[in-house]
Structures are given as C-alpha cells and as structure tokens.
Design an enzyme around this catalytic site. Structure first.
Site, short mmCIF file in Angstrom:
data_model
loop_
_atom_site.label_atom_id
_atom_site.label_comp_id
_atom_site.label_asym_id
_atom_site.label_seq_id
_atom_site.Cartn_x
_atom_site.Cartn_y
_atom_site.Cartn_z
N GLY A 73 5.48 -4.59 6.91
CA GLY A 73 6.89 -4.56 7.27
C GLY A 73 7.13 -3.94 8.64
N ASN A 154 16.22 1.85 1.76
CA ASN A 154 15.04 2.32 1.04
C ASN A 154 15.24 3.67 0.37
OD1 ASN A 154 15.06 2.71 3.99
ND2 ASN A 154 13.37 4.09 3.60
N GLN A 182 12.48 -3.47 1.33
CA GLN A 182 12.74 -2.92 -0.01
C GLN A 182 13.35 -3.95 -0.95
OE1 GLN A 182 12.35 0.13 -1.66
NE2 GLN A 182 11.14 0.86 0.04
N SER A 202 7.40 -7.28 3.12
CA SER A 202 6.10 -6.63 2.98
C SER A 202 5.62 -6.78 1.53
CB SER A 202 6.27 -5.15 3.34
OG SER A 202 5.04 -4.49 3.25
N ALA A 203 4.31 -7.04 1.37
CA ALA A 203 3.79 -7.34 0.02
C ALA A 203 3.67 -6.12 -0.88
CB ALA A 203 2.43 -8.02 0.14
N HIS A 204 3.37 -4.93 -0.28
CA HIS A 204 3.02 -3.81 -1.15
C HIS A 204 4.21 -3.19 -1.88
CE1 HIS A 204 4.07 -0.03 1.15
NE2 HIS A 204 4.16 -0.90 2.14
N THR A 240 -7.52 -12.83 13.35
CA THR A 240 -7.98 -13.57 12.17
C THR A 240 -7.10 -13.23 10.97
OG1 THR A 240 -10.21 -13.57 13.03
CG2 THR A 240 -9.99 -13.94 10.65
N CYS A 328 7.74 7.84 4.15
CA CYS A 328 7.33 8.17 5.52
C CYS A 328 7.89 9.50 5.98
CB CYS A 328 7.76 7.08 6.47
SG CYS A 328 7.32 5.47 5.86
N1 PLP Z 1 11.34 -1.04 6.14
C1 PLP Z 1 11.70 -0.47 4.98
C2 PLP Z 1 13.12 -0.55 4.52
C3 PLP Z 1 10.74 0.19 4.19
O1 PLP Z 1 11.11 0.76 3.04
C4 PLP Z 1 9.40 0.24 4.65
C5 PLP Z 1 8.37 0.98 3.90
O2 PLP Z 1 8.65 1.98 3.26
C6 PLP Z 1 9.08 -0.38 5.87
C7 PLP Z 1 10.08 -1.01 6.59
C8 PLP Z 1 7.68 -0.39 6.39
O3 PLP Z 1 6.92 -1.37 5.72
P1 PLP Z 1 5.30 -1.30 5.69
O4 PLP Z 1 4.95 -0.14 4.83
O5 PLP Z 1 4.89 -2.62 5.08
O6 PLP Z 1 4.86 -1.17 7.10
#
Ligand code: PLP
Length: 384
Positions: A73, A154, A182, A202-204, A240, A328
């Site tokens: 993301g 988030n 999110q 984002s996949a995770h 790649t 974060c």
């Molecule tokens: N944007 C939002 C709203 C998020 O919650 C997050 C991750 O917590 C990100 C961006 C960052 O994504 P990634 O962890 O895949 O870099």
C-alpha cells in the site's frame, strides 16, 4: 497462561489457508520468471495475469490492464500521488488531501510541499472523522490537479463519502486518488461507480501475504514511473514480479468476492457486541468515529485516566494483541494526528485503544476481551 486473542486485524491479517495453498507451488514448482519466453516463465506470466484479473474484479475495474502490482500500500500511495503530481505539475501546483490520512499519504504530500514546491491543502474532518464536503468544494482552485481522500480511516474506521467526492471531482476534471488499504476486501468498492481515478490496495490487510499491493490507474491517466528498470507492468513499474505474492493477492480477492457479505455481517455483529459491552461495563469510555458508517471490524475508544502504552502492555501480558491506532505509529508517544484532527484533546487522545476484529474472531473472544480489558482498566485507574 491466558489464551492469546488477536484483536489487531487492522494492523495485518493471517494468510488464509486457501491463499497459502494457492501460493505454495509458486515458490518451488512454478518458479519461472514471467519475463522468460520458455514454458516455466509463461506459467508465471499466466499466474500474474490471473492474479491481476482477480484484483481488478474485486475493485469493479473492467480492464485488468488498469491494475499495476506494487510492493504494498505504501508504494501504491507514493506512486499515485507523486507520480501524478509530478507528471501534471505544468497544469497546476495545488493538491488536496485530508488531515487524517495514513502517513504513506501524508508524508508523500509533505514531500511534494517541501521538496517540489507544491501547495497542499489538508482538509479538516468533523468530530466523527468525516471529511467536510463543503471544505473540499471551497478548497478547489483553478490550479488544483489532484485530490486524495482515503476510503476508510485506519484508526477510527470512518468510511468517507467517496462516491459523492468522486462525482464532484469528475465534474471538475480533477484527478481523484483514494487509499483503500484498510477498506479493500472489507467493504464493497467499485472504482467505476465511485469515479475513482487511482486506488491503492494491499494484500496483507485482507488475508493475503505481506509485501504485495496494487495501484489501479484509470485508463488514459498518465503518471511518472515510480520504479525505473525493465519493462514489467507494461513498463510502468519495473522489477521481477512477486509471483507467489500476486497469486496470493488474487486468491485473497477471490475469497473475499465470494464471502465479503457474510463475513461483514458476522464481523459487524461481533463488533457491535464489543462496543456495547465496553461502553456498558467500563465507565469513562467514548467510542470514536461513527457508530454505523465505520469499517465492519473496527472498534476505537478513548478511555479516561488511562495511558495507551500502559494499557497495551497490560493487554499483551493478559494475552490480547491490540493497538492504540495504526501499527506504524504505535511505540511513539505522540497522540494520534487523526484523533487531534477530530477535535479530541491531547490528554484524551493519549488514552486511545483500537480493537480490530477479523473473520476468525469468535463470540468467546469478544467475551474474554471484555473481561480482561475491564479488569486491566480498573487496575490501571486504581494506580493513578
Ligand atoms: N494506508 C493505510 C490506510 C494503511 O492502513 C496502511 C497500513 O497500515 C498503509 C496505507 C500502508 O500499507 P502497506 O503496509 O501495505 O505498505
């Protein structure tokens, strides 16, 4: 020892067994480089195409060629904002975002402001975290080229009126980016119906692997490349391809395409039980965000007379993984910029707690979380 309870699905999610099964052969058996012409390479190329189609489908994107894979993301956000702003700077140097974005967006705008001479407007939000639509309308100028508003926050889970914003910006011919990291896989998203020009995912966060994400870029929209090198991703994002990651992301999207509604209903009901329970059993608690227009798995509170750091450590010792806001920023003592933007005082913001539920959360876990949390809050308050 108490059983562990994971209450931080907003930080990341476990890879779903079905997703893992789909990925595994691409580490060992089908390891070909998608750029290679021989059979092994073509197998990888096919897998990337399938993954792209699945991601595109879940976001309502009619043409998979509008989806570019990234490392996550953060890269998608950086690429969309920087890539668009730099490519179109000759048209205007005013860009708009909100004061509650994730740092992947906020710091990208800050860099445009500080290093590239852009003029950035940071839109205010109301006490529930909704972007003020009038402020957006009033902020638009002749030289505005880009607006970025997250699909859902988030920290507090507030879901923004993305469709209305998209309609307004389409009328004004201004590019619209939304960070849906999110929200994707959690609530329905349709880039067509919502008039989104660029979407970061984002996949995770949705039972896929870490280190893989995607950026949707509406056909015809031009961006500066973020990564230079080979001609992967139609020469727009070199490197790649992360084939197992892409396969996993695609499998996670297929899973959510089938189950989004049922998972949502179940998770929303559990979340509401949790919110009701916390408010009923713990005095001096406020719910942050909107009670209804919030992400299904998100419950976010401020607890009077409690410091988030002490609370999170005690919860961890009691077997509960939780956070104060985004992953974060946890570990930093600064109160959340999101809560401050919502008009919450610094003191109150220091007592924040985010509990995020997921598809594996059970009723028993909600009950246990309530029991352990009440006891901890009582103990911490008695120490004050
Ligand atoms: N944007 C939002 C709203 C998020 O919650 C997050 C991750 O917590 C990100 C961006 C960052 O994504 P990634 O962890 O895949 O870099």
């Amino acid at each position: 020892m108490e059983t562990r309870i994971y209450m931080d699905y907003g930080a990341t999610t476990p890879v779903h067994p079905q997703v893992l099964d789909a990925m595994l052969p691409y580490f060992s058996e089908h390891y070909g480089n998608p750029s290679s012409v021989y059979r092994e390479g073509q197998r990888g190329k096919q897998a990337v195409a399938q993954g792209r189609a699945s991601v595109a489908k879940l976001m309502g994107c009619p043409d998979p060629r509008e989806v570019y894979f990234t490392s996550g993301g953060t890269e998608a956000d950086n690429w969309a904002i920087r890539g668009y702003a730099l490519k179109h700077r000759h048209k205007g140097k005013h860009v708009i975002t909100t004061s509650i974005e994730h740092h992947a967006v906020l710091n990208t705008f800050k860099a445009l402001e500080e290093k590239e001479g852009f003029d950035v407007t940071y839109l205010p939000v109301d006490e529930k975290g909704f972007v003020d639509f009038n402020s957006l309308q009033n902020a638009l100028r002749e030289d505005t080229i880009l607006v970025s508003v997250m699909t859902a926050n988030n920290e507090v889970g507030t879901i923004q009126p993305i469709k209305a914003i998209g309609e307004l910006l389409k009328e004004q011919n201004i590019a619209f980016h939304s960070d849906a990291v999110q929200a994707f896989g959690s609530i329905p998203i349709d880039v067509q119906a919502m008039h989104i020009d660029m979407l970061s995912v984002s996949a995770h966060k949705m039972y896929g692997p870490k280190g893989i994400g995607a950026l949707y870029v509406r056909k015809g929209l031009k961006l500066e490349n973020f990564m230079e090198g080979g001609n992967q991703e139609r020469s727009h994002r070199a490197g790649t391809e992360n084939v197992p990651g892409i396969v996993g992301f695609g499998a996670a999207c297929n899973l959510m395409a089938d189950e989004l509604e049922t998972v949502n209903q179940r998770v929303t009901a559990l979340r509401d039980d949790l919110i009701e329970g916390v408010i009923a059993e713990i005095p001096g608690v406020t719910l942050n965000g909107d009670p209804v227009r919030r992400l299904p798995g998100n419950a976010h509170f401020c607890l009077e007379g409690v410091q988030a750091e002490a609370l999170l450590t005690s919860l961890d010792l009691a077997g509960i993984a939780a956070s104060s806001g985004s992953a974060c920023t946890s570990g930093s003592l600064e109160p959340s910029h999101v809560l401050l933007a919502m008009g919450i005082s610094e003191e109150k913001a220091r007592g924040s707690l985010r509990l995020t539920l997921g598809r594996d959360t059970t009723k028993a876990e909600i009950r246990e979380t309530l029991r352990r949390l009440s006891a901890i809050v009582q103990r911490l308050r008695s120490l004050e």
